[in-house]
Design an enzyme around this catalytic site. Structure first.
Site, mmCIF file in Angstrom:
data_model
loop_
_atom_site.group_PDB
_atom_site.id
_atom_site.type_symbol
_atom_site.label_atom_id
_atom_site.label_comp_id
_atom_site.label_asym_id
_atom_site.label_seq_id
_atom_site.Cartn_x
_atom_site.Cartn_y
_atom_site.Cartn_z
ATOM 1 N N LYS A 79 0.840 -1.200 0.000
ATOM 2 C CA LYS A 79 0.000 0.000 0.000
ATOM 3 C C LYS A 79 0.877 1.252 0.000
ATOM 4 O O LYS A 79 1.902 1.309 0.684
ATOM 5 C CB LYS A 79 -0.909 -0.019 1.235
ATOM 6 C CG LYS A 79 -1.933 1.111 1.283
ATOM 7 C CD LYS A 79 -2.860 0.954 2.492
ATOM 8 C CE LYS A 79 -3.882 2.089 2.550
ATOM 9 N NZ LYS A 79 -4.833 1.933 3.672
ATOM 10 N N SER A 164 -9.958 2.483 2.924
ATOM 11 C CA SER A 164 -9.015 3.134 2.024
ATOM 12 C C SER A 164 -8.112 2.159 1.262
ATOM 13 O O SER A 164 -7.478 2.531 0.270
ATOM 14 C CB SER A 164 -8.116 4.086 2.821
ATOM 15 O OG SER A 164 -7.299 3.375 3.746
ATOM 16 N N SER A 188 -10.582 0.231 7.269
ATOM 17 C CA SER A 188 -9.977 0.285 5.930
ATOM 18 C C SER A 188 -9.247 -0.970 5.477
ATOM 19 O O SER A 188 -8.726 -0.999 4.367
ATOM 20 C CB SER A 188 -9.012 1.475 5.851
ATOM 21 O OG SER A 188 -9.737 2.677 5.811
#
Length: 499
Positions: A79, A164, A188
């Protein structure tokens, strides 16, 4: 030859050990999959093929000479919130520009030290603020899953992958990596896992180091994995978790071998069902899914008990005071003076204003404004202090529940994946996507989402497990029972692939 990208971490690990294929072959298979599918999905914001192949070659050498490490040669996505030494890290915001850190996040370093291969950086909502991966400066991520029309044919509507960590969940679901790093501030990891048919776990606050992760809300942020299976998530978390002197919130506690919890079953386990999670407007299929989960655990030997978590209804409003307040403080460092974007103004204040206006997206600006407001003189006691008191009450509710149950079962999300643009015009509707997940962050507990069924539209739905502090092992035991009962849900035909 078998499509190597379809393998789980456990299967790929075994194949590399048996020399059925090499780490370079495995890495090349995933790089080809990214090349073929990322344009349609936008899961990766940066692919690092040379870096990946260099790591894979080192892994092959270690496998050959008998010095293989636990994750040797396994290709992962990372990420874009995790700092990577010498490799662009932006938190998917314009304000960080072409920032290349001089250091590696602790979680990332743990993975690379264990032999894992980094394929590239994954898309996420800007500074992790979002529930649909529609706030990224690099554009929206597309869910590999598609709704079925009434005639059974897949719709062309682009669905969100959750947020997210939408790039992480989409990449895992579409076989663009074996597994991925992710972060969870209010859901998330778990919410995108639920919307893409993947497994995601947010460990206890302090289990994984936050050092080198771009901060959103420091008292809530926690790293964890998104993976194809419960076993894969266990393998990932064992390496990601560690005590870290560079992070004062990191807890000095031994990290169990979570993989050993798989298969231990749930006989005698006490499962709590919180009555407050049966919220108004919950769909019948979500209720049925929850009932199915209860039945599966009962059949496996667990006992089920209704519990009360009375302050649950205050969790979401309290979260959306605490998280923006901490974001307002954390994002004050992006001023155009030291790194990242700088827009020159007539004076220092004008430079600050122009830089931040140009660098931050709409959702980030919204949360900074909310956070600055609730921390301002005259409102601190009325909002922020009160929200922190509510937070303590939410934690106390769980502390009392642990006297009678060992794990809590709830839905992960109130609905399946929705279409892009469907909720972006209504921030409150978007915030409600976190209604089942924020309590876990507010109380600092471990939470996990497991694929458990398909909606009437043919898209994934997940069940959430909430555990006692630092008792992730019980989550893995219980999650495996649900996965065995529900089966795995692989994304449908790879419509996203070129050719």
């Amino acid at each position: 030859m078998t499509d190597l990208t379809k393998l789980t971490i456990a299967e790929a690990r075994d194949g590399l050990e048996k020399k059925s294929f090499s780490a370079v072959e495995l890495t090349d298979a995933f790089l080809a999959s990214i090349d073929s599918g990322n344009q349609a999905l936008n899961a990766y914001v940066l692919v690092t093929p040379e870096h990946a192949r260099a790591q894979a070659k080192e892994s092959d050498a270690r496998i050959a000479n008998g010095t293989a490490r636990p994750l040797e040669g396994l290709p992962l996505g990372n990420k874009d919130l995790f700092c990577t030494k010498g490799i662009r890290t932006t938190a998917c915001s314009k304000i960080l520009g072409d920032f290349k850190p001089t250091y590696e996040s602790t979680v990332g370093q743990n993975l690379w030290d264990a032999g894992a291969v980094m394929l590239g950086k994954l898309n996420n909502d800007e500074f992790a603020m979002g529930s649909s991966n529609e706030t990224s400066a690099f554009g929206n991520v597309v869910n590999p899953w598609r709704r079925n029309e009434k005639d059974g044919k897949p719709s062309d509507a682009k669905l969100v992958p959750g947020g997210s960590s939408g790039g992480s969940s989409a990449a895992v679901a579409a076989d663009l990596c074996l597994a991925a790093t992710a972060t969870d501030t209010g859901g998330s990891i778990r919410q995108p896992a639920a919307l893409t048919g993947t497994v995601g776990i947010k460990p206890t606050y302090g289990r994984c180091s936050r050092w080198g992760i771009v901060a959103f809300a420091s008292s809530l942020d926690q790293a964890g994995p998104i993976a194809k299976t419960v076993r894969d998530a266990a393998i990932m978390l064992k390496t990601m978790a560690s005590h870290d002197l560079k992070d004062t919130t990191s807890v000095d506690a031994p990290v169990p071998d979570y993989e050993k919890a798989i298969g231990r079953g749930v006989k005698g386990l006490r499962v709590g069902i919180p009555k407050e999670y049966r919220v108004e407007g919950m769909s019948k299929e979500t209720e049925k899914l929850w009932d199915d989960g209860v039945a599966w655990l009962k059949a496996a030997g667990a006992t089920v008990h209704e519990i009360s978590l009375p302050h649950t209804k205050y969790a979401l409003p309290a979260y959306y005071i605490v998280a923006p307040a901490e974001a307002s403080s954390n994002l004050a460092r992006y001023d155009g003076m030291r790194y990242g974007l700088r827009v020159a103004g007539d004076n220092l204040t004008d430079t600050y204003e122009k830089t931040r206006a140009a660098g931050f997206g709409k959702e980030v600006r919204r949360r900074i404004l909310i956070g600055t407001y609730v921390l301002s003189a005259g409102y601190y006691d009325a909002y922020y202090l009160k929200a922190q008191k509510v937070r303590s009450l939410i934690k106390r509710d769980f502390d009392e529940a642990w006297n009678s149950v060992d794990v809590v079962l709830t839905p992960t999300t109130p609905s399946p994946a929705f279409a892009q643009g469907e909720k972006t015009g209504d921030p409150l509707a978007m915030y409600l996507e976190d209604i089942f997940t924020v309590t876990v962050n507010m109380a600092g507990l471990p939470g996990m989402s497991v694929p458990a069924g398909l909606s009437s539209e043919g898209t994934p739905l997940g069940l959430q497990l909430i555990g006692k502090p630092f008792d992730e092992e019980t989550l893995f035991r219980t999650a495996q029972v649900i996965e065995d009962a529900a089966g795995r849900f692989k994304a449908p035909d790879a419509w996203w692939k070129k050719g």
